[in-house]
Design a protein around this motif. Structure first.
Motif, mmCIF file in Angstrom:
data_model
loop_
_atom_site.group_PDB
_atom_site.id
_atom_site.type_symbol
_atom_site.label_atom_id
_atom_site.label_comp_id
_atom_site.label_asym_id
_atom_site.label_seq_id
_atom_site.Cartn_x
_atom_site.Cartn_y
_atom_site.Cartn_z
ATOM 1 N N PRO A 141 0.821 -1.223 0.000
ATOM 2 C CA PRO A 141 0.000 0.000 0.000
ATOM 3 C C PRO A 141 0.849 1.265 0.000
ATOM 4 O O PRO A 141 1.929 1.322 0.603
ATOM 5 C CB PRO A 141 -0.806 -0.131 1.297
ATOM 6 C CG PRO A 141 -0.854 -1.598 1.569
ATOM 7 C CD PRO A 141 0.448 -2.137 1.096
ATOM 8 N N GLU A 142 0.371 2.272 -0.714
ATOM 9 C CA GLU A 142 0.979 3.598 -0.762
ATOM 10 C C GLU A 142 2.388 3.572 -1.353
ATOM 11 O O GLU A 142 3.272 4.304 -0.915
ATOM 12 C CB GLU A 142 0.997 4.240 0.629
ATOM 13 C CG GLU A 142 -0.389 4.381 1.243
ATOM 14 C CD GLU A 142 -0.351 5.055 2.614
ATOM 15 O OE1 GLU A 142 0.757 5.251 3.138
ATOM 16 O OE2 GLU A 142 -1.426 5.368 3.133
ATOM 17 N N THR A 143 2.618 2.673 -2.341
ATOM 18 C CA THR A 143 3.931 2.646 -2.988
ATOM 19 C C THR A 143 3.799 2.987 -4.477
ATOM 20 O O THR A 143 3.766 4.154 -4.836
ATOM 21 C CB THR A 143 4.621 1.280 -2.793
ATOM 22 O OG1 THR A 143 3.738 0.231 -3.239
ATOM 23 C CG2 THR A 143 4.967 1.056 -1.335
ATOM 24 N N ASP A 144 3.701 1.959 -5.339
ATOM 25 C CA ASP A 144 3.722 2.189 -6.781
ATOM 26 C C ASP A 144 2.466 1.640 -7.451
ATOM 27 O O ASP A 144 1.709 0.860 -6.865
ATOM 28 C CB ASP A 144 4.962 1.521 -7.395
ATOM 29 C CG ASP A 144 6.247 1.987 -6.750
ATOM 30 O OD1 ASP A 144 6.472 3.209 -6.735
ATOM 31 O OD2 ASP A 144 7.010 1.134 -6.250
ATOM 32 N N ALA A 145 2.294 2.044 -8.699
ATOM 33 C CA ALA A 145 1.173 1.528 -9.483
ATOM 34 C C ALA A 145 1.431 0.062 -9.820
ATOM 35 O O ALA A 145 2.572 -0.324 -10.101
ATOM 36 C CB ALA A 145 1.015 2.339 -10.764
ATOM 37 N N PRO A 146 0.398 -0.782 -9.804
ATOM 38 C CA PRO A 146 0.564 -2.200 -10.117
ATOM 39 C C PRO A 146 1.190 -2.415 -11.495
ATOM 40 O O PRO A 146 0.860 -1.723 -12.460
ATOM 41 C CB PRO A 146 -0.867 -2.751 -10.062
ATOM 42 C CG PRO A 146 -1.598 -1.807 -9.159
ATOM 43 C CD PRO A 146 -0.989 -0.461 -9.415
ATOM 44 N N GLN A 147 2.129 -3.345 -11.563
ATOM 45 C CA GLN A 147 2.781 -3.782 -12.800
ATOM 46 C C GLN A 147 3.470 -2.642 -13.549
ATOM 47 O O GLN A 147 3.577 -2.669 -14.774
ATOM 48 C CB GLN A 147 1.770 -4.509 -13.710
ATOM 49 C CG GLN A 147 1.122 -5.709 -13.042
ATOM 50 C CD GLN A 147 0.398 -6.612 -13.990
ATOM 51 O OE1 GLN A 147 0.921 -6.952 -15.049
ATOM 52 N NE2 GLN A 147 -0.813 -7.036 -13.637
ATOM 53 N N SER A 148 3.930 -1.655 -12.810
ATOM 54 C CA SER A 148 4.717 -0.579 -13.404
ATOM 55 C C SER A 148 6.200 -0.907 -13.281
ATOM 56 O O SER A 148 6.603 -1.833 -12.574
ATOM 57 C CB SER A 148 4.417 0.746 -12.697
ATOM 58 O OG SER A 148 4.797 0.678 -11.330
ATOM 59 N N GLU A 149 7.038 -0.132 -13.964
ATOM 60 C CA GLU A 149 8.484 -0.350 -13.872
ATOM 61 C C GLU A 149 8.977 -0.116 -12.450
ATOM 62 O O GLU A 149 9.836 -0.832 -11.944
ATOM 63 C CB GLU A 149 9.211 0.562 -14.854
ATOM 64 C CG GLU A 149 8.983 0.209 -16.315
ATOM 65 C CD GLU A 149 9.459 -1.197 -16.655
ATOM 66 O OE1 GLU A 149 10.612 -1.514 -16.323
ATOM 67 O OE2 GLU A 149 8.682 -1.971 -17.235
ATOM 68 N N ALA A 150 8.413 0.909 -11.794
ATOM 69 C CA ALA A 150 8.804 1.187 -10.403
ATOM 70 C C ALA A 150 8.400 0.049 -9.480
ATOM 71 O O ALA A 150 9.072 -0.230 -8.473
ATOM 72 C CB ALA A 150 8.173 2.497 -9.939
ATOM 73 N N ALA A 151 7.293 -0.628 -9.810
ATOM 74 C CA ALA A 151 6.822 -1.730 -8.961
ATOM 75 C C ALA A 151 7.793 -2.898 -8.965
ATOM 76 O O ALA A 151 7.844 -3.672 -7.998
ATOM 77 C CB ALA A 151 5.438 -2.188 -9.431
ATOM 78 N N ILE A 152 8.579 -3.053 -10.036
ATOM 79 C CA ILE A 152 9.585 -4.120 -10.072
ATOM 80 C C ILE A 152 10.610 -3.903 -8.962
ATOM 81 O O ILE A 152 10.960 -4.828 -8.208
ATOM 82 C CB ILE A 152 10.280 -4.164 -11.444
ATOM 83 C CG1 ILE A 152 9.271 -4.485 -12.547
ATOM 84 C CG2 ILE A 152 11.407 -5.196 -11.435
ATOM 85 C CD1 ILE A 152 9.867 -4.452 -13.942
ATOM 86 N N GLU A 153 11.102 -2.667 -8.865
ATOM 87 C CA GLU A 153 12.100 -2.361 -7.838
ATOM 88 C C GLU A 153 11.506 -2.551 -6.444
ATOM 89 O O GLU A 153 12.147 -3.126 -5.554
ATOM 90 C CB GLU A 153 12.590 -0.927 -8.012
ATOM 91 C CG GLU A 153 13.295 -0.673 -9.338
ATOM 92 C CD GLU A 153 13.729 0.773 -9.482
ATOM 93 O OE1 GLU A 153 13.289 1.606 -8.660
ATOM 94 O OE2 GLU A 153 14.515 1.073 -10.400
ATOM 95 N N THR A 154 10.285 -2.055 -6.235
ATOM 96 C CA THR A 154 9.641 -2.180 -4.918
ATOM 97 C C THR A 154 9.410 -3.638 -4.566
ATOM 98 O O THR A 154 9.594 -4.052 -3.417
ATOM 99 C CB THR A 154 8.307 -1.418 -4.912
ATOM 100 O OG1 THR A 154 8.554 -0.031 -5.156
ATOM 101 C CG2 THR A 154 7.592 -1.574 -3.586
ATOM 102 N N ALA A 155 8.989 -4.437 -5.563
ATOM 103 C CA ALA A 155 8.723 -5.852 -5.323
ATOM 104 C C ALA A 155 9.990 -6.576 -4.868
ATOM 105 O O ALA A 155 9.970 -7.351 -3.894
ATOM 106 C CB ALA A 155 8.169 -6.503 -6.585
#
Length: 573
Positions: A141-155
């Motif tokens: 929650p409150e991080t990145d949009a799902p399946q975005s490039e930024a979400a890869i780093e967060t994941a």
């Protein structure tokens, strides 16, 4: 004949060599064993007789605990990281886990290999692809949009956060306490023995010590049951993928649990240690072969790029990830913490007695600094590479539209990922074998540890008590899965959290006990005494010789007052 160095150190108290084997027949502590056994059996009976009421009670208890004491897990886990690193870099890092002058029992290569073995297991097999992909599709929650490039780093950063410094610092705390107390101070192998500095010798064998060992037993039982349940989920899914079964019902899960329980109980009591070690070595080779295969046929360049990126983002976002709590983010954040972060902290704490004792046994002769570095760095590096390979492959497939995420079932994701690679039938069977053998080779040791805690620290607990704890582990695992219903993993997470919470308090207090223990270590006392003597000599020399003096060391004359010995300080030439 002992060397002069060894003879010099043998005279210092608290550094005598200690054997792991306890003399005589193992004696059962009927209070520790009886209380834990009765309550655990009552839990199984309750779950079997009224699954609905147990499920409701567990969920209600979990909700209350998450809302009121979830912060304790968040703070404690990071506190263990800070404490472990502080011990390593402080002056206490030089203290050995054993008698001064002792050489390490295992060569460094073998020691690291065993660390690697301890760092692998059902968890990495189950979550290797599932966790990074899930965080990519459904970011925290409150991080990145799902399946975005930024979400890869967060994941990847979130996954590494859950599997590197924090879990192994938890193990390091307990491993240090047991190893230092047993090898350095000559105490028993019970968790309660490590509290002697806080409780004193008399109280460390009294009612409070019984409570500590009972809580350690509960934590180990529920942690082992959680691993058994997770392993059963993945094996059941693999059997369906291979076309061996059609139903995914609870009956299949219970049958798998029965088979695995029988296997690890037999391995624990058979005495065929060489056979189990042989199976474990095969398992490590199979795991390495599977990882290399996925790395080679998967998105190799993407995986290599993930390694430095994941480390950098992990360091960058560490503070944010470590401070996540239910205070912000509302219900979504609470659900994320319950399903991921807090569940992991509870699981690691549940496994701490077993893994900690294992790490202590293989680390005799290492210094505290070497122990912390080896325990944290080696398994963390293994986890980083493993998640980069399997998580990177899963995320890349999701980006390409292959949808290995499917319906979001964690036990399904690994097989979905392998299904888009060559030889899926072979790799699927390898995964099931890995999960089964990882559990058998780990759970038999866990049941022996529970026997050790039940029989006053004996390294060779009676066969009947090992069988009892092994069978009960299977029963608790079955109940965990049953009360989860369609979402069986939820039942495992709920009960694991509740079972581990009391032992969290034990680990926090253990840090204070260990800190007090090392401050009073013979090596530290000699260092303090040396500084005191040197300071006194300098002050005396300055007073007598107006600052123009030199210090010398020489034998004192028998019967003379050392303070009057002109050889202690004399004017400089």
């Amino acid at each position: 004949m002992s060397s002069p160095k060894r003879e010099a150190h043998d005279s210092y108290p608290g550094t005598e060599p200690v054997s792991l084997e306890q003399p005589g027949r193992a004696r059962t502590d009927w209070i520790v064993y009886g209380v834990t056994a009765v309550l655990s059996v009552a839990f199984v009976i309750w779950g079997g007789a009224s699954t609905g009421s147990l499920s409701s009670a567990a969920q209600t208890t979990l909700d209350w605990l998450l809302q009121n004491v979830g912060w304790l897990f968040v703070l404690a886990a990071t506190g263990f990281v800070v404490f472990s690193l502080w011990l390593a870099i402080s002056r206490y890092g030089r203290i050995p886990l054993g008698r001064e002058g002792d050489e390490p029992e295992f060569r460094t290569v073998s020691w690291i290999a065993m660390m690697f073995s301890a760092g692998m297991g059902i968890g990495l097999m189950f979550f290797g692809a599932a966790e990074p992909l899930t965080h990519y599709v459904l970011p925290p929650p409150e991080t990145d949009a799902p399946q975005s490039e930024a979400a890869i780093e967060t994941a990847m950063a979130t996954t590494i956060f859950h599997w590197t410094l924090h879990p192994w610092s938890i193990y390091a705390v307990l491993g240090l306490a047991i190893g230092y107390g047993h090898y350095r101070r000559g105490r028993g192998q019970l968790i309660s023995s490590a509290f002697a500095p806080l409780l004193g010798h008399r109280r460390s064998t009294g009612p409070l010590s019984k409570l500590i060992d009972i809580l350690a037993l509960f934590a180990t039982l529920f942690g082992s049951a959680a691993s058994l349940g997770i392993g059963a989920l993945q094996i059941r899914t693999g059997m369906q993928e291979a076309g061996w079964i059609e139903s995914l019902g609870t009956t299949v899960l219970v049958l798998i649990i029965v088979v695995l329980t029988v296997c690890f109980v037999l391995s624990a009591v058979s005495g065929i240690a060489r056979g189990i070690q042989w199976l474990s070595n095969i398992n490590m080779v199979l795991a390495a072969v599977l990882a290399v295969f996925v790395f080679a046929v998967g998105p190799t360049v993407f995986i290599l790029e993930l390694l430095p990126t994941s480390i950098g983002v992990y360091i960058q976002d560490f503070g944010q990830m470590a401070s996540r709590s239910g205070a912000t983010g509302g219900k979504a954040m609470q659900e994320f913490l319950a399903s991921w972060t807090i569940f992991y902290w509870a699981w690691w704490i549940s496994w701490a007695p077993f893994v900690g004792m294992f790490l202590a046994r293989i680390s005799r002769g290492r210094t505290i600094r070497q122990f912390v570095a080896g325990v944290i760095i080696v398994p963390s590096a293994v986890s980083l590479v493993w998640f980069a390979i399997f998580g990177g492959t899963a995320i890349n497939e999701q980006r390409d539209g292959l949808n290995p995420y499917g319906n979001g079932s964690e036990e399904q994701i690994t097989f979905n990922v392998l299904g888009h690679l060559p030889w899926e039938a072979v790799t699927g069977v390898i995964v099931m074998l890995l999960v089964a053998i990882f559990f058998v080779s780990g759970a038999d040791a866990a049941s022996i540890v529970m026997g050790t805690l039940s029989q006053r620290g004996s390294s060779s607990p009676a066969r009947w008590i090992v069988i009892f704890w092994g069978a009960l582990t299977g029963g608790v695992a079955a109940i965990m899965l049953v009360i989860g219903g369609d979402k069986a993993l939820n039942g495992i997470q709920n009960v694991t959290f509740i079972g581990a919470l009391p032992f969290t308090v034990v680990l926090i207090l253990l840090c204070f006990s260990l800190a007090k223990d090392v401050r009073d270590d013979p090596m530290m006392r000699r260092q303090s005494k040396g500084a005191e003597v040197l300071e006194e000599a300098v002050v005396t020399g300055h007073r007598r010789h107006k600052g123009e003096f030199e210090l010398q060391i020489r034998p004192s004359t028998p019967g003379s007052d050392v303070n009057d010995d002109p050889g202690r300080s004399r004017p400089a030439d």
